[in-house]
Write an enzyme that holds these catalytic residues in place. Sequence first.
Site, short mmCIF file in Angstrom:
data_model
loop_
_atom_site.label_atom_id
_atom_site.label_comp_id
_atom_site.label_asym_id
_atom_site.label_seq_id
_atom_site.Cartn_x
_atom_site.Cartn_y
_atom_site.Cartn_z
N MET A 30 45.34 62.89 -12.53
CA MET A 30 44.34 63.00 -13.56
C MET A 30 43.22 63.00 -12.64
SD MET A 30 45.69 60.95 -17.09
CE MET A 30 44.99 59.38 -16.50
N LEU A 33 40.56 61.34 -7.12
CA LEU A 33 41.51 61.16 -6.38
C LEU A 33 41.26 59.76 -5.33
CD1 LEU A 33 42.25 64.82 -5.23
CD2 LEU A 33 43.38 63.23 -7.16
N HIS A 34 41.93 59.30 -4.90
CA HIS A 34 41.92 58.19 -3.93
C HIS A 34 42.82 58.13 -2.90
CE1 HIS A 34 45.24 56.03 -6.07
NE2 HIS A 34 44.59 55.79 -7.18
N HIS A 37 46.58 59.00 -4.02
CA HIS A 37 46.85 60.47 -4.23
C HIS A 37 46.96 61.19 -2.90
CE1 HIS A 37 44.41 59.42 -8.12
NE2 HIS A 37 45.60 59.62 -8.56
O1 PAF Z 1 49.80 59.17 -13.26
C1 PAF Z 1 49.03 60.09 -13.69
O2 PAF Z 1 48.16 60.10 -13.22
C2 PAF Z 1 49.53 60.80 -14.97
O3 PAF Z 1 50.01 59.94 -15.89
C3 PAF Z 1 50.15 61.93 -14.83
C4 PAF Z 1 51.51 61.78 -14.02
C5 PAF Z 1 49.35 62.87 -13.88
C6 PAF Z 1 50.38 62.65 -16.28
O4 PAF Z 1 49.31 62.85 -16.84
#
Ligand code: PAF
Length: 294
Positions: A30, A33-34, A37
């Site tokens: 979503m 980013l950190h 990710h």
């Molecule tokens: O973990 C997340 O960032 C969200 O739940 C995901 C898996 C991208 C689904 O929207």
Amino acid sequence: MKQINSIKDMQKLIAEEKRAGKVIGFVPTMGYLHDGHLSLIERAKKESDVIVVSIFVNPLQFGPNEDFDRYPRDLERDEKLALKAGADVLFFPDTKEMYPKESVVTVSVNKRVDALCGESRVGHFDGVATVLTKLFHIVSPDYAYFGLKDAQQVAVIEGLVEDFNFPINVIGCETKREVDGLAMSSRNVYLNDRERQEAVHLNASLIKAEKWLLEGDSGETEQKMIKYLEEHTSGVVDYCKILSYPELLPPTPQSKRLIIAVAVKFSNARLIDNVILDNILCRPESEEETCSVR
Ligand code: PAF
């Protein structure tokens, strides 16, 4: 790095890459980013030829009183970070693109959601499962990567992939932590200075709980965790739970894997953390159905 915001373009690109025999690795996010990710992107590079990172703040997985509107967003920053970590494609559809009209069909999750975040965030995992069903169809990955900080999410996604026969390998990756042990999360930016210092006690409570279990739990670990967190943070403890994993049910003597999970609400952020333990306990004194940790 290619940047795509239309579903059609994304599907076209993937079809071309698949025709060329490329293995697709997918990191759904979503955004904001950190390092957690980025470690998923780096891990994806080991197994896949083409790494797709999606950024989509999915309205379906936020409750009416949750933080959808103020969820942190910074696409420019994310582009730079994703590129640096080695992403090949950044897919960032907007809400109209993903949900152009009211849905006829959404996914409903039946198991693994009656406890932990599923209990306090009713409907959340239906939203996660629905958006991932769409994203999996759009990106058709061979591998999909998720952080185990959201271990319940990983358990639900494994169920989704198995039940709906997606030909995807779901890879749950270890939680990335700050140097003081706080699990990395996009929501950590909501903490004020005092809360940021206190937040380290989520991880500390898990370390203590693991020790209490190893020493022979007398069924009080969850209560002891709550007490510890109430004493060391100003947050409101949402849950401290020990459950079987991935079923997320009360442990039994047969449970091979357990999760200790915690959630604490601070003034502007609800933080979660967990540890997953293999074969450490369920050595009940009697042959009762329920394990001694309960
Ligand atoms: O973990 C997340 O960032 C969200 O739940 C995901 C898996 C991208 C689904 O929207």
